[in-house]
Scaffold this active site. Structure first.
Site, PDB file in Angstrom:
ATOM      1  N   ASP A 180       0.868  -1.179   0.000  1.00  0.00           N
ATOM      2  CA  ASP A 180       0.000   0.000   0.000  1.00  0.00           C
ATOM      3  C   ASP A 180       0.904   1.228   0.000  1.00  0.00           C
ATOM      4  OD1 ASP A 180      -2.013   1.801   0.141  1.00  0.00           O
ATOM      5  OD2 ASP A 180      -2.838   1.126   2.060  1.00  0.00           O
ATOM      6  N   THR A 216       7.050   2.820  -0.353  1.00  0.00           N
ATOM      7  CA  THR A 216       7.923   3.956  -0.115  1.00  0.00           C
ATOM      8  C   THR A 216       7.309   5.240  -0.690  1.00  0.00           C
ATOM      9  OG1 THR A 216       9.886   2.597  -0.017  1.00  0.00           O
ATOM     10  CG2 THR A 216      10.241   4.884  -0.662  1.00  0.00           C
ATOM     11  N   ASN A 238       9.757  -7.507  -9.239  1.00  0.00           N
ATOM     12  CA  ASN A 238       9.203  -6.193  -9.552  1.00  0.00           C
ATOM     13  C   ASN A 238      10.319  -5.218  -9.873  1.00  0.00           C
ATOM     14  OD1 ASN A 238       9.306  -3.669  -7.579  1.00  0.00           O
ATOM     15  ND2 ASN A 238       9.541  -5.507  -6.315  1.00  0.00           N
ATOM     16  N   GLY A 270       9.999   0.841  -9.306  1.00  0.00           N
ATOM     17  CA  GLY A 270      10.747   2.105  -9.282  1.00  0.00           C
ATOM     18  C   GLY A 270      10.027   3.221  -8.543  1.00  0.00           C
ATOM     19  N   PHE A 271       9.495   2.905  -7.370  1.00  0.00           N
ATOM     20  CA  PHE A 271       8.853   3.903  -6.499  1.00  0.00           C
ATOM     21  C   PHE A 271       7.749   4.731  -7.153  1.00  0.00           C
ATOM     22  CE2 PHE A 271      12.837   4.685  -3.579  1.00  0.00           C
ATOM     23  CZ  PHE A 271      12.668   3.417  -3.033  1.00  0.00           C
ATOM     24  N   SER A 301      16.041  -0.393  -2.230  1.00  0.00           N
ATOM     25  CA  SER A 301      15.268  -0.849  -3.388  1.00  0.00           C
ATOM     26  C   SER A 301      16.176  -0.910  -4.606  1.00  0.00           C
ATOM     27  CB  SER A 301      14.097   0.095  -3.655  1.00  0.00           C
ATOM     28  OG  SER A 301      13.110  -0.123  -2.689  1.00  0.00           O
ATOM     29  N   ASN A 323      15.367  -0.737  -7.728  1.00  0.00           N
ATOM     30  CA  ASN A 323      14.794  -0.220  -8.966  1.00  0.00           C
ATOM     31  C   ASN A 323      14.901   1.284  -9.158  1.00  0.00           C
ATOM     32  OD1 ASN A 323      13.858  -2.862  -9.740  1.00  0.00           O
ATOM     33  ND2 ASN A 323      12.391  -2.648  -8.063  1.00  0.00           N
ATOM     34  N   THR A 324      15.553   1.966  -8.243  1.00  0.00           N
ATOM     35  CA  THR A 324      15.843   3.383  -8.440  1.00  0.00           C
ATOM     36  C   THR A 324      17.353   3.471  -8.668  1.00  0.00           C
ATOM     37  OG1 THR A 324      14.002   4.143  -7.090  1.00  0.00           O
ATOM     38  CG2 THR A 324      15.840   5.658  -7.305  1.00  0.00           C
ATOM     39  N   LYS A 355      16.242   0.063   6.279  1.00  0.00           N
ATOM     40  CA  LYS A 355      15.955  -1.191   5.548  1.00  0.00           C
ATOM     41  C   LYS A 355      17.098  -1.489   4.583  1.00  0.00           C
ATOM     42  CE  LYS A 355      12.399  -3.585   2.916  1.00  0.00           C
ATOM     43  NZ  LYS A 355      10.998  -3.586   2.499  1.00  0.00           N
ATOM     44  N   ASN A 372      15.143  -6.185   1.860  1.00  0.00           N
ATOM     45  CA  ASN A 372      14.407  -5.797   0.656  1.00  0.00           C
ATOM     46  C   ASN A 372      14.512  -6.931  -0.380  1.00  0.00           C
ATOM     47  OD1 ASN A 372      13.147  -4.114  -1.364  1.00  0.00           O
ATOM     48  ND2 ASN A 372      13.885  -2.361  -0.186  1.00  0.00           N
ATOM     49  N   TYR A 420       5.132  -9.662   2.249  1.00  0.00           N
ATOM     50  CA  TYR A 420       4.420  -9.083   1.101  1.00  0.00           C
ATOM     51  C   TYR A 420       3.990 -10.231   0.180  1.00  0.00           C
ATOM     52  CZ  TYR A 420       3.565  -6.022  -2.962  1.00  0.00           C
ATOM     53  OH  TYR A 420       2.992  -5.356  -4.015  1.00  0.00           O
TER      54      TYR A 420
END
Ligand SMILES: Cc1cc2nc3c(=O)[nH]c(=O)nc-3n(C[C@H](O)[C@H](O)[C@H](O)COP(=O)(O)O)c2cc1C
Length: 357
Positions: free
Chosen positions: A71, A92, A117, A120-121, A180, A182-183, A218, A247, A319
């Site tokens: 969420d 995030t 996944n 990318g935020f 993360s 993906n950034t 994290k 993560n 998750y």
């Protein structure tokens, strides 16, 4: 029933589209007292004093919370709380709204009980999230702090600080997400060169607030044990309250069977389980239990919860397990945990934390 529905029907549809439908349904059901009560009645676990946990100055009904990313904007918190999660991590969240990476960017690895996944935020931004959090439930809320994609690493503190300060009144715990995959470059913030300044700066922001609230960090599962040891030392030095481990993982174990395993992005679910448990155990050992750990990665069942707690986790999040197991996930996992506790003659969770360490 949910498992077979998931396997045969839901799994054929686009994963992100289904996620959006699930989230909107939970938001709608959570918004009205009657439907909320129904969700609770059907799916929430019974209160059980033997599962209670006290950590970070807060009380948790049991150890199982919802991990960040489910969420992201805090739109369905009342529905999710009604399903029985003992805490929920929102985000995030980035300062400015951003769309994230191009679609498709979320993939199911059914044969491996995993997801990949590269979102990318995507975030509605901190102003909208603050608005959404006006309807937060009583369940403890953690807020994951991030930076916008365009913000250079050297200016990252400004972004993290902006989100922390804007959302401070709405959360109970705050999580610095530097892990993360993906950034671009984000995970470099875990290195010595950036992390100390980032944590010191955020510590200052917390200290300037009228009420002290816990700030956690994290981390990624792809770090070496030496890197984790340095991170733990920096965390302790800067008054960080705990570590969330871990993560999603960039590495692909060789035994993955699903076609989607080729997709780029972060891998979560069953293939991550043992790696994240080993990291929980390492942190517990290297800090002699001084830095509480929230264990996350591949938790699907009571046995998985038990393993994370025995490794040293004070709390646990999931998750992917929730996605695969469905609405009764928390209830079932806690029932299984209680069965293991009974079989092992354990009456209280404090008796087992760090037992296998
Ligand atoms: C689709 C998806 C999106 C996620 N987004 C975030 C995020 O925004 N921030 C974050 O800290 N972790 C995010 N995560 C990572 C999860 O919070 C968790 O650390 C990871 O998935 C491992 O747990 P699991 O195996 O129970 O899924 C995301 C995970 C998934 C699958």
């Amino acid at each position: 029933m949910y498992r077979s529905l998931y396997r045969h029907l839901l799994s054929r549809m686009d994963a992100e589209w289904i996620h959006g439908v699930a989230l909107s349904s939970l938001a709608a059901a959570g918004a009205f007292p009657l439907s909320r009560a129904l969700l609770q009645r059907l799916f929430a676990p019974y209160a059980d004093s033997s599962l209670r946990v006290q950590a970070f100055g807060l009380r948790f009904a049991h150890p199982l919370g919802l991990a960040a990313g489910f969420d992201k904007d805090g739109t369905a918190l009342r529905g999710l709380a009604a399903l029985g999660f003992s805490f929920i991590e929102v985000g995030t969240v980035t300062p400015q709204p951003q769309a994230g990476n191009p679609k498709p960017r979320l993939f199911r690895l059914l044969e491996d009980r995993a997801l990949i996944n590269r979102l990318g935020f995507p975030s509605s931004g901190m102003v909208q999230v603050a608005h959404n959090l006006r309807w937060r439930p009583a369940t403890p809320i953690a807020i994951s702090l991030g930076k916008n994609k365009e913000t250079p690493l050297g200016a990252a503190l400004r972004d993290y600080r902006a989100v922390l300060e804007h959302l401070y009144a709405y959360g109970d715990l705050f999580v610095v997400n530097v892990s993360s995959p993906n950034t671009p470059e984000l995970r470099r913030l875990q290195s010595d060169a950036y992390l100390n300044d980032l944590l010191a700066g955020l510590r200052q922001s917390v200290d300037a607030q009228p009420v002290a609230k816990p700030l956690l960090l994290k981390i990624a599962p792809d770090l070496s044990l030496d890197e984790i040891e340095v991170i733990c030392a920096l965390a302790l030095q800067n008054g960080i309250s705990g570590i969330i481990a871990t993560n999603t993982m960039l590495e692909r174990p060789p035994n993955l069977r699903s076609v989607a395993a080729r997709e780029s992005g972060g891998l979560s679910g069953a293939p991550l389980r043992d790696r994240s448990t080993a990291i929980v155990q390492y942190i517990h050992r290297v800090t002699e239990g001084k830095l509480p750990v929230i264990g996350v990665g591949g938790v699907f069942s009571g046995a998985d919860l038990w393993a994370k707690l025995c490794a040293g986790a004070t709390l646990v999040q999931a998750y992917t397990g929730f996605v695969y197991e469905g609405l009764a996930f928390v209830k079932r996992a806690l029932r299984e945990l209680k069965q293991i506790m009974a079989a092992e003659g354990v009456r209280n969770l404090n008796e087992i934390i760090g037992k296998t360490d």
